[in-house]
Write an enzyme that holds these catalytic residues in place. Sequence first.
Site, PDB file in Angstrom:
ATOM      1  N   GLY A  41      -1.822  12.803   4.014  1.00  0.00           N
ATOM      2  CA  GLY A  41      -0.909  11.923   4.741  1.00  0.00           C
ATOM      3  C   GLY A  41       0.511  12.433   4.592  1.00  0.00           C
ATOM      4  O   GLY A  41       0.770  13.405   3.874  1.00  0.00           O
ATOM      5  N   LEU A  42       1.415  11.768   5.258  1.00  0.00           N
ATOM      6  CA  LEU A  42       2.818  12.170   5.237  1.00  0.00           C
ATOM      7  C   LEU A  42       3.431  12.013   3.850  1.00  0.00           C
ATOM      8  O   LEU A  42       2.926  11.259   3.012  1.00  0.00           O
ATOM      9  CB  LEU A  42       3.609  11.316   6.235  1.00  0.00           C
ATOM     10  CG  LEU A  42       3.228  11.477   7.707  1.00  0.00           C
ATOM     11  CD1 LEU A  42       3.921  10.406   8.544  1.00  0.00           C
ATOM     12  CD2 LEU A  42       3.586  12.869   8.206  1.00  0.00           C
ATOM     13  N   SER A  43       4.539  12.696   3.620  1.00  0.00           N
ATOM     14  CA  SER A  43       5.309  12.509   2.395  1.00  0.00           C
ATOM     15  C   SER A  43       5.742  11.046   2.328  1.00  0.00           C
ATOM     16  O   SER A  43       6.201  10.483   3.320  1.00  0.00           O
ATOM     17  CB  SER A  43       6.539  13.426   2.415  1.00  0.00           C
ATOM     18  OG  SER A  43       7.313  13.240   1.258  1.00  0.00           O
ATOM     19  N   GLY A  44       5.563  10.418   1.188  1.00  0.00           N
ATOM     20  CA  GLY A  44       5.942   9.018   1.031  1.00  0.00           C
ATOM     21  C   GLY A  44       4.887   8.033   1.489  1.00  0.00           C
ATOM     22  O   GLY A  44       5.097   6.820   1.437  1.00  0.00           O
ATOM     23  N   ALA A  45       3.728   8.533   1.920  1.00  0.00           N
ATOM     24  CA  ALA A  45       2.663   7.642   2.401  1.00  0.00           C
ATOM     25  C   ALA A  45       2.013   6.856   1.268  1.00  0.00           C
ATOM     26  O   ALA A  45       1.427   5.804   1.490  1.00  0.00           O
ATOM     27  CB  ALA A  45       1.601   8.442   3.155  1.00  0.00           C
ATOM     28  N   GLY A  46       2.095   7.386   0.044  1.00  0.00           N
ATOM     29  CA  GLY A  46       1.479   6.724  -1.101  1.00  0.00           C
ATOM     30  C   GLY A  46       0.249   7.445  -1.624  1.00  0.00           C
ATOM     31  O   GLY A  46      -0.540   6.865  -2.366  1.00  0.00           O
ATOM     32  N   LYS A  47       0.090   8.704  -1.268  1.00  0.00           N
ATOM     33  CA  LYS A  47      -1.080   9.482  -1.691  1.00  0.00           C
ATOM     34  C   LYS A  47      -1.185   9.574  -3.209  1.00  0.00           C
ATOM     35  O   LYS A  47      -2.225   9.256  -3.780  1.00  0.00           O
ATOM     36  CB  LYS A  47      -1.030  10.909  -1.114  1.00  0.00           C
ATOM     37  CG  LYS A  47      -1.013  10.990   0.390  1.00  0.00           C
ATOM     38  CD  LYS A  47      -0.867  12.417   0.881  1.00  0.00           C
ATOM     39  CE  LYS A  47       0.402  13.100   0.423  1.00  0.00           C
ATOM     40  NZ  LYS A  47       1.653  12.468   0.908  1.00  0.00           N
ATOM     41  N   SER A  82      -1.117  18.281   3.145  1.00  0.00           N
ATOM     42  CA  SER A  82      -2.120  19.090   3.861  1.00  0.00           C
ATOM     43  C   SER A  82      -2.137  18.756   5.351  1.00  0.00           C
ATOM     44  O   SER A  82      -3.098  18.194   5.858  1.00  0.00           O
ATOM     45  CB  SER A  82      -3.511  18.940   3.233  1.00  0.00           C
ATOM     46  OG  SER A  82      -3.868  17.611   2.983  1.00  0.00           O
TER      47      SER A  82
END
Length: 198
Positions: free
Chosen positions: A31-37, A105
């Site tokens: 997921g995007l940067s800051g998505a909470g991965k 990714s």
Amino acid sequence: MNHIVWHQHAITHSERAAQKGHRGAILWFTGLSGAGKSTLAGALEAELFRRGLHSYLLDGDNVRHGLCKDLGFSLEDRRENIRRVGEVAKLMLDAGLLVLSAFVSPQRAERDLVRALVGEGEFIEVHVATPLTVCESRDPKGLYQKARAGEIKDFTGISSPYEAPVSAELVIDTSEGDLDSQVAKLVDYLISGGYIPA
């Protein structure tokens, strides 16, 4: 490289699973940067540990301090980053671990290459589908602000594309619900799939 032969281990996947009390798998958080991965993967790791299960979190920032410190953020370097991490995740899977990989990714092809490294059902794609507006409002590292100011080129979601998964095993938007319910969704998936005991 014709002289290099794969060494077969004396211990099988099923023997490792029996010893550990669970099946190994790679959970690939994208997921995007800051998505909470990393937050979500870290909370899942803590829950798996609490249950006495064997897991390890591979975090995108952490691997760039060692394994991938020689790589930048060009398209080629991003591909190599994911290739290396995929190979490490496969080794950890072979050891019987539940591998939690938290990486932007952004390219579908690279994620599919990692999936192809392992057997059917051993790669679980978790699309952390938090909207760009939410990710940008969080901006925990100040990266979106820098990208908008032109200080970071090829920043995923702003000046470089993110190819969302087409058929991820799980989709979680961390702006909906709380962390406990999101972790519960992941645990339920692992239980129902026979990866971990109830």
